[in-house]
Structure formats: C-alpha cells, structure tokens
Scaffold this motif. Structure first.
Motif, PDB file in Angstrom:
ATOM      1  N   MET A 213     -10.307   2.504  -0.914  1.00 50.47           N
ATOM      2  CA  MET A 213     -11.102   1.286  -0.733  1.00 50.47           C
ATOM      3  C   MET A 213     -10.532   0.386   0.362  1.00 50.47           C
ATOM      4  SD  MET A 213     -12.204  -0.045  -4.481  1.00 50.47           S
ATOM      5  CE  MET A 213     -12.960  -1.525  -3.785  1.00 50.47           C
ATOM      6  N   GLU A 214      -9.211   0.455   0.517  1.00 54.93           N
ATOM      7  CA  GLU A 214      -8.589  -0.372   1.558  1.00 54.93           C
ATOM      8  C   GLU A 214      -8.742   0.237   2.947  1.00 54.93           C
ATOM      9  OE1 GLU A 214      -5.204  -2.491  -1.286  1.00 54.93           O
ATOM     10  OE2 GLU A 214      -4.618  -0.829  -0.003  1.00 54.93           O
ATOM     11  N   ARG A 215      -9.214   1.454   3.012  1.00 61.10           N
ATOM     12  CA  ARG A 215      -9.358   2.159   4.304  1.00 61.10           C
ATOM     13  C   ARG A 215     -10.726   2.830   4.425  1.00 61.10           C
ATOM     14  NH1 ARG A 215      -4.663   2.089   2.130  1.00 61.10           N
ATOM     15  NH2 ARG A 215      -2.770   1.684   3.355  1.00 61.10           N
ATOM     16  N   PRO A 216     -11.818   2.040   4.398  1.00 60.20           N
ATOM     17  CA  PRO A 216     -13.134   2.672   4.477  1.00 60.20           C
ATOM     18  C   PRO A 216     -13.309   3.428   5.788  1.00 60.20           C
ATOM     19  CG  PRO A 216     -13.302   0.273   4.650  1.00 60.20           C
ATOM     20  CD  PRO A 216     -11.894   0.591   4.269  1.00 60.20           C
TER      21      PRO A 216
ATOM     22  N   LEU B 250      -5.299   8.370  -9.913  1.00 59.81           N
ATOM     23  CA  LEU B 250      -6.679   7.910  -9.704  1.00 59.81           C
ATOM     24  C   LEU B 250      -6.740   6.416  -9.382  1.00 59.81           C
ATOM     25  CD1 LEU B 250      -8.627   9.954 -12.372  1.00 59.81           C
ATOM     26  CD2 LEU B 250      -8.975  10.007  -9.904  1.00 59.81           C
ATOM     27  N   VAL B 251      -5.890   5.645 -10.070  1.00 57.55           N
ATOM     28  CA  VAL B 251      -5.855   4.205  -9.783  1.00 57.55           C
ATOM     29  C   VAL B 251      -5.404   3.987  -8.337  1.00 57.55           C
ATOM     30  CG1 VAL B 251      -4.628   2.044 -10.283  1.00 57.55           C
ATOM     31  CG2 VAL B 251      -5.421   3.481 -12.164  1.00 57.55           C
ATOM     32  N   ASP B 252      -4.325   4.622  -7.971  1.00 58.27           N
ATOM     33  CA  ASP B 252      -3.783   4.413  -6.622  1.00 58.27           C
ATOM     34  C   ASP B 252      -4.726   4.944  -5.540  1.00 58.27           C
ATOM     35  OD1 ASP B 252      -1.396   3.585  -4.976  1.00 58.27           O
ATOM     36  OD2 ASP B 252      -1.716   5.645  -4.281  1.00 58.27           O
TER      37      ASP B 252
ATOM     38  N   TYR C 155     -13.881   7.552   2.457  1.00 57.10           N
ATOM     39  CA  TYR C 155     -14.637   6.670   1.576  1.00 57.10           C
ATOM     40  C   TYR C 155     -15.631   5.853   2.408  1.00 57.10           C
ATOM     41  CZ  TYR C 155     -15.725   2.400  -0.983  1.00 57.10           C
ATOM     42  OH  TYR C 155     -16.391   1.343  -1.545  1.00 57.10           O
TER      43      TYR C 155
ATOM     44  N   THR D  97       0.714   1.091 -12.503  1.00 58.83           N
ATOM     45  CA  THR D  97       0.576   1.684 -11.172  1.00 58.83           C
ATOM     46  C   THR D  97       0.703   0.617 -10.080  1.00 58.83           C
ATOM     47  OG1 THR D  97      -0.927   3.305 -12.158  1.00 58.83           O
ATOM     48  CG2 THR D  97      -0.862   3.199  -9.755  1.00 58.83           C
TER      49      THR D  97
ATOM     50  N   LEU E 209     -11.040   4.685 -15.172  1.00 57.60           N
ATOM     51  CA  LEU E 209      -9.966   4.126 -14.335  1.00 57.60           C
ATOM     52  C   LEU E 209     -10.423   3.907 -12.891  1.00 57.60           C
ATOM     53  CD1 LEU E 209      -6.843   5.996 -15.686  1.00 57.60           C
ATOM     54  CD2 LEU E 209      -7.212   3.512 -15.672  1.00 57.60           C
TER      55      LEU E 209
ATOM     56  N   LEU F 192     -13.475  10.968  -8.559  1.00 54.44           N
ATOM     57  CA  LEU F 192     -13.742   9.748  -7.805  1.00 54.44           C
ATOM     58  C   LEU F 192     -15.162   9.773  -7.214  1.00 54.44           C
ATOM     59  CD1 LEU F 192     -10.699   8.503  -5.740  1.00 54.44           C
ATOM     60  CD2 LEU F 192     -12.918   7.377  -5.658  1.00 54.44           C
TER      61      LEU F 192
ATOM     62  N   MET G 126     -10.676  -4.906  -8.198  1.00 55.66           N
ATOM     63  CA  MET G 126     -10.327  -5.212  -6.801  1.00 55.66           C
ATOM     64  C   MET G 126     -11.411  -6.040  -6.111  1.00 55.66           C
ATOM     65  SD  MET G 126      -8.590  -1.845  -5.166  1.00 55.66           S
ATOM     66  CE  MET G 126      -8.539  -2.607  -3.533  1.00 55.66           C
TER      67      MET G 126
ATOM     68  N   ARG H  30       1.969  12.306  -1.217  1.00 54.60           N
ATOM     69  CA  ARG H  30       2.139  10.960  -1.784  1.00 54.60           C
ATOM     70  C   ARG H  30       2.375  11.023  -3.288  1.00 54.60           C
ATOM     71  NH1 ARG H  30       0.484   5.505  -0.217  1.00 54.60           N
ATOM     72  NH2 ARG H  30      -0.246   4.272  -1.961  1.00 54.60           N
TER      73      ARG H  30
ATOM     74  N   SER I  82      -3.960   9.960 -14.238  1.00 55.99           N
ATOM     75  CA  SER I  82      -4.515   8.615 -14.433  1.00 55.99           C
ATOM     76  C   SER I  82      -3.943   7.641 -13.396  1.00 55.99           C
ATOM     77  CB  SER I  82      -4.215   8.141 -15.852  1.00 55.99           C
ATOM     78  OG  SER I  82      -2.831   8.255 -16.103  1.00 55.99           O
ATOM     79  N   GLU I  83      -2.638   7.733 -13.160  1.00 55.29           N
ATOM     80  CA  GLU I  83      -2.013   6.838 -12.177  1.00 55.29           C
ATOM     81  C   GLU I  83      -2.455   7.190 -10.767  1.00 55.29           C
ATOM     82  OE1 GLU I  83       2.225   6.821 -12.894  1.00 55.29           O
ATOM     83  OE2 GLU I  83       1.910   6.474 -15.031  1.00 55.29           O
TER      84      GLU I  83
ATOM     85  N   THR J  49      -7.992   5.319  -5.661  1.00 54.49           N
ATOM     86  CA  THR J  49      -9.165   4.448  -5.536  1.00 54.49           C
ATOM     87  C   THR J  49      -8.823   3.238  -4.663  1.00 54.49           C
ATOM     88  OG1 THR J  49      -9.865   5.102  -7.749  1.00 54.49           O
ATOM     89  CG2 THR J  49     -10.885   3.128  -6.836  1.00 54.49           C
ATOM     90  N   LYS J  50      -7.679   2.627  -4.961  1.00 52.92           N
ATOM     91  CA  LYS J  50      -7.250   1.443  -4.204  1.00 52.92           C
ATOM     92  C   LYS J  50      -6.986   1.812  -2.746  1.00 52.92           C
ATOM     93  CE  LYS J  50      -4.251  -2.566  -4.922  1.00 52.92           C
ATOM     94  NZ  LYS J  50      -3.517  -2.657  -3.688  1.00 52.92           N
TER      95      LYS J  50
ATOM     96  N   LEU K 229     -18.290   7.162  -8.172  1.00 49.58           N
ATOM     97  CA  LEU K 229     -18.964   6.331  -7.168  1.00 49.58           C
ATOM     98  C   LEU K 229     -20.460   6.620  -7.135  1.00 49.58           C
ATOM     99  CD1 LEU K 229     -16.445   6.575  -4.171  1.00 49.58           C
ATOM    100  CD2 LEU K 229     -16.855   4.569  -5.603  1.00 49.58           C
TER     101      LEU K 229
END
Lengths: 276, 276
Positions: free
Chosen positions: B15-18, B7-9, B69, A48, A7, B45, A15, B30, B4-5, B11-12, B49
């Motif tokens: 990635m949006e906030r390096p 981990l998806v969130d 990240y 999600t 996942l 995670l 993405m 959260r 599982s959910e 990761t996203k 990576l």
C-alpha cells in the motif's frame, strides 16, 4: 472470513484511518467473527508493527474502547531517511540565485512526502493536534502529508486574497527574505476557534513567515502546539522564532564555489521516539 | 515469520508503494520464507482486495516479474462516494459572491482527498501517467493525492514567478473568470520532455486555466493523457476544452434564492471500472 483475509483487510482499513478509534464490535460484525478472534488478529497486527518499528496499534479498554492505528516511525528509520535526504540536498544544482535552494522535487515526490509526513506525525502523535497550518504555496504538500497521517484537516494561509474563499482575517508580519512588512490571511471559516494548531513550512530563513502564522493562530483564539519546517537555513541571520524543529539544517551555501552543506536538523535530537 | 505477520507487513508494504513492481524473491528474503509460501500469501491478498472491490494485485510473470498493487475502486463505491459528495456540495452556505463555490473544506480533508485521489487514480491506472500537473493554489492538494496513488510526481504551474524555483517556461491563456489574457509558468526543471501528463484542477468554469496547462505541456514536448476536475460549473458559458472528466457537476447556482444543485459528473459514466 478466514484470519488471513481478515488481517489483510484490517491492515488496509486501519492504515486508511489513522488516529481513528475503531470498536471491536465493528470488526466482529464486518468479518462475522467472534470478538476473541478479532482480539487475536489485532495482537498480531500490533506485534508486526512494533517489530518493524513503523506504527503503533493502541488499545483503548472499556465499553467505548477499541483500537487506534498511530503512524509512528522508529528512530533508526528516521536517522536513515534524514541522513539520505540531507545528502540529496547537498547537490550544488539546487543552489539558486539569492541563496535559495531548489526543493520542489522533494516536495512533489510521493515517497518523500510519505516519509516526511510520517516523521512529523510521529513527533506530534500525542499532541492532540486539531489542524495543520501552512502558508501558500510550497508548504501545502508538506501540510497535506502531515495532516493525512494525523488524520486532521489542514489550512493554507494566503499572501493574496482570493474571491473563492469568502471573508478572511489578515495579519502583518516581517518577511525577512523580502525585508519588508507583508500580509497573510486565512478565510474565517477555515479555522475553528480554540484549535490546537501545528504550523509547518518548507523553508525557514529568518522565520518571519512563521511568526505570521503564529499571529494568525492567535487571531483565531487558537494555540500553536508546535512549529516544524522541512529545511532551515542555519547560516542565515538571527531567527524570529524559538521552539521550532527542522528536519534538515543547511549550514552553508556558497553560491560562488557552488557548495551546499546539509545535515539532519534538531528534529532528530528533540524527538524521543519512545512510544515504540 | 508466520503467515499472519507476513500478510500484515506485505499489505502495508504494498500500500505504501502503489504501482511499483516488487519481486517475489524480495519478499521471500524479507520474510525468510519459500517462494511458494509467498505466492500463497499474495493470492490471499489479491482475493481480499478483489472481494472488497478496493484494489488490484497485478501479477507479472517471468524472470523480471513480481507483483504490483494498483489502487482501484469498484463502481459501487464510486457511486456511493460521489453521490454523498454531491449532496454535501449542495449546501447553500457554499455559495460565494460572483457564483463561486467554497470547496476548501473538501480540498483540505484527508478522508475526502483519499477518496478523490483513489477515484482519479482508478480512471488512469492503466494510462502510463508520468506526472500529474495542476495550477496553484487549490488544485495542489488534489494533484498530490492523485500522484500519491499513481506513485508519480506532481508539478504545480504558477500564476506568478517565484525566485526559489529558477528558470521557467511561461504561456498565455484566456482566464474566463477574469475575462482577460493571463500568464502561467512552470520551472524548466520541473517537467521532463516527452512526459505523459495528467492535468487536474479543483474547479472548472470556462476551462481557460485547463487550456493554459495543455499549452504548457506542449511547450515541454509532452502529451496530455487526460484532464480531470473535481467540480465543473455546468450552467456556465461554453467550455474552452473538450474531453475532460468531472467528479461533480454543479448544474445551478442561484445566488439570490440561495440554491445550489450538484450531481455526480461524467466521471462515473466515462469510467468503465472493468479491471476489477
């Protein structure tokens, strides 16, 4: 590989490749997993994204099928971001001589560019855009960001020729801020004929620059699928273009009293956000 | 929310906030989950990576701690991408009159910009860069992409003033391609004093433009932490700068015989990639 690791990697992989169809067998091979497990993974991912209102995982059935990640933002997120952006633009320190507005900080901030890119890519997610067009210089970061989320190239029209781009096609347009006829051009090899073009720019006063880009698109036998600007100066003279969207509308600039008023533009009301 | 959910969130979200420190309590809240569960999520995670050689999850211990990240690419990926890029640049159709090379397609392609941005961000991941600087026009997309992965702003020096940016500071430099003294400038409010600046550009012949940017940085009491260009023309005259990195080195252009030779530049040998 375990589901949890799949996942993480799947989310990252998708993405990084928005609007790209990825087949189930590809993932099954990448993770050495059964197609049924991959399908379950993708269902979790889809759920999600939908719950958070920040993306769509589109499933395409059939032999040539697979999944496609579509950057897409929910209306609530859009309202919140644009409200915040408009209030940041209402800073009187942004007022420059001549009724111009300093926006370079927004246009060079990675987080703002992410938001703006994703918002515009949401609006045109299903418009089959082939290429994003802008004009140098400040529209470039905007175009790049939108292009990234639509996963298409972008082209930059220039107001002056450069020797490093080869042959060009040029058009004339009425520059309302300069009050004269100006010229812009695009390298011939930058744009394929019959492209579906999304035109973006940072700031719109009279709209003359936008008409120049429309004209350029026509010279390449291409269609303008939409026009979207970051800021529109609504107090200014009549517009030369119709059918454009603005993320933020500046309704007043008083250089003397140092007042600038801004609010979310027609982007919010003209986008239906209904795919989420 | 299930692991599982999460981990998806997660990761996203990361990635949006390096390069941004996110605290564990933030994630715990959260997802309404225990801190121990969050720690396990983050371990998964991090492991994924590292296995894929395409990112680092850095853990910062203590009360003010959390995770960060860091976009970071393994050497194998870098070699593969730069080898492919160099061979694509060896296309004789890129040769333009005057020994220039057409690179606009690379500089406006989202996938190439992602790779190039992540590579340069890998090299400078631990250099405490405050801002990325480039000069208009073609360096902009490069600067934006690097800035995105370092999560810092970028600034664009201009060769001509614009009325929409307010007061500026200007410097002179020797333009080797024009063989004359030229001028470039930066809005005073675009760069804070004492910044640590990463200078990037698309193409380097003599390096005159790069010296101009070094000079600009000095005018803002700032330090140049590094200089990195996409392409360097190695056959050209002596260089005006030392200590620069190039992703691709063009060793020969024969305009008559329509031959262009390119290979990965010193970026590969000068980057240690050892954090992964």
């Amino acid at each position: 590989m375990k589901r949890s690791e799949r996942l993480v990697d799947m989310t990252k992989y998708l993405m990084e490749r928005p609007h790209t169809l990825i087949s189930l067998p590809f993932f099954a091979q990448r993770y050495d997993a059964a197609k049924s497990s991959i399908s379950e993974d993708l269902a979790i991912l889809k759920h999600t994204l939908a719950t958070n209102q920040d993306g769509i995982l589109e499933t395409v059935a059939g032999a040539a099928g697979g999944v496609r990640y579509i950057p897409y933002i929910g209306k609530g997120h859009a309202e919140e971001y644009l409200g915040d952006l408009a209030s940041r633009i209402e800073d009187p320190n942004r007022i420059l001589p001549g009724g111009f507005v300093y926006l370079s900080d927004v246009l060079s901030n990675s987080q703002d560019l992410q938001w703006i890119g994703r918002l515009i890519a949401t609006r045109y997610a299903y418009s089959d855009i082939d290429v994003v067009m802008t004009v140098e210089t400040k529209g470039i970061s905007l175009a790049q960001s939108v292009a990234r989320y639509l996963n298409v190239p972008f082209v930059t029209a220039r107001k002056r020729s450069k020797v490093t781009e080869g042959a060009t096609v040029s058009v004339n347009y009425i520059s309302s801020s300069l009050d004269r006829v100006a010229k812009m051009e695009l390298p011939t090899r930058a744009l394929k004929k019959n492209s579906n073009v999304l035109v973006v720019d940072d700031f719109m006063k009279g709209g003359g620059t936008l008409t120049g880009m429309e004209e350029l698109a026509r010279e390449f036998d291409s269609t303008v699928a939409g026009i979207c600007v970051l800021c529109e100066a609504d107090f200014d003279k009549e517009k030369l273009v119709e059918d454009y969207l603005s993320l933020v509308k500046i309704s007043k600039i008083d250089t003397q009293k140092r007042i600038i008023l801004a609010e979310p533009g027609n982007f919010l009301t003209e986008t239906d956000f209904s795919q989420l």
